[in-house]
Design an enzyme around this catalytic site. Structure first.
Site, PDB file in Angstrom:
ATOM      1  CG  HIS A   1      -2.066  -0.949   1.109  1.00  0.00           C
ATOM      2  ND1 HIS A   1      -3.085  -1.013   2.035  1.00  0.00           N
ATOM      3  CD2 HIS A   1      -2.375  -1.859   0.143  1.00  0.00           C
ATOM      4  CE1 HIS A   1      -3.967  -1.927   1.660  1.00  0.00           C
ATOM      5  NE2 HIS A   1      -3.551  -2.467   0.521  1.00  0.00           N
TER       6      HIS A   1
ATOM      7  CB  CYS B   1      -2.091   1.434   6.395  1.00  0.00           C
ATOM      8  SG  CYS B   1      -1.561   0.717   4.827  1.00  0.00           S
TER       9      CYS B   1
ATOM     10  CB  CYS C   1      -6.397  -1.014   5.122  1.00  0.00           C
ATOM     11  SG  CYS C   1      -4.672  -1.521   5.164  1.00  0.00           S
TER      12      CYS C   1
ATOM     13  CD  GLU D   1      -2.253   4.055   3.078  1.00  0.00           C
ATOM     14  OE1 GLU D   1      -1.842   3.323   2.149  1.00  0.00           O
ATOM     15  OE2 GLU D   1      -3.459   4.138   3.380  1.00  0.00           O
TER      16      GLU D   1
END
Lengths: 147, 147
Positions: free
Chosen positions: B57, B90, B87, B59
């Site tokens: 991801h 993260c 999410c 992040e």
């Protein structure tokens, strides 16, 4: 799954070997392996101090290598063995990875994911307490030595 | 924090630029930057398809680079700007990183961390809805194109 070569205990011993490597490297001793069809496809140990990265957990190291090994963005049909109950981040990563099963050794009452209800995808099978004494002991020994 | 150079909107625009790079690379367009003392110290965009890794991801990419930039295992005094609500993984990573603040654009009602009560460390300041329409639009455009 007991008393045969490919038991949970067999693979947890392999995860414990990874935890021992962490210990020798002065990292909090947590180890993990990812198993697919009774084959260990990746290994990882806690690498936070070495990488100066608080997110470099054993489970993440092992899952990242497993994606690479399989050339797949998902880890269907894979089991993550880890010596310590995964944290929220690692459980979230396992959800994203669509992993089939998580097997862990020692509980983590402070940072473990299981204190957050419904965090883990209900499709993920969960087994805990495998070689629990060995998984606890290596952590206990580490922190006694650190004091 | 409005109408000055170092506003939340200023940094969210930088995160949106990262989302645009993801879009151009046929990745779900989410972007992130990490800011420390009004300086962007790292950037990241969703890299799941390229890395064949469901956990890659934006992040995580940005935070991993930030650890490396700072040579620190924690991201104290840093703010994570991300175009989409993080999410569970993260948010868990941000907890571990001891990040100071998370600022996000669009909500993620399906996979966002905020549906899990008490998941985020209460010490982490949280701001949402910055450039929300732009952050939503890039995702909407992407999925319309995919259909």
């Amino acid at each position: 799954m007991k008393n045969n070569t490919f038991s949970h205990e067999f693979f947890m011993k392999k995860a414990l070997e990874q935890a021992e490597i962490a210990y020798l490297n002065d990292e909090v001793p947590v180890g993990a392996v990812v198993v697919c069809k009774n084959q260990i496809i990746s290994k990882g140990y806690n690498f936070v101090e070495h990488l100066t990265d608080a997110t470099a957990h054993a489970e993440i190291q092992a899952m990242t290598s497993a994606f690479s090994f399989l050339g797949s963005k998902y880890l269907n049909n894979c089991t993550l063995y880890t010596t310590l109950e995964p944290c929220v981040m690692c459980a979230g990563a396992a959800n994203l990875a669509r992993i089939d099963q998580i097997v862990y050794g020692a509980d983590d009452n402070k940072k473990g994911f299981s204190k957050h209800l419904k965090l883990l995808n209900p499709n993920i099978k969960l087994v805990s307490g495998i070689l629990i004494e060995d998984c606890r002991k290596i952590l206990k020994d580490f922190f006694i030595e650190k004091r």
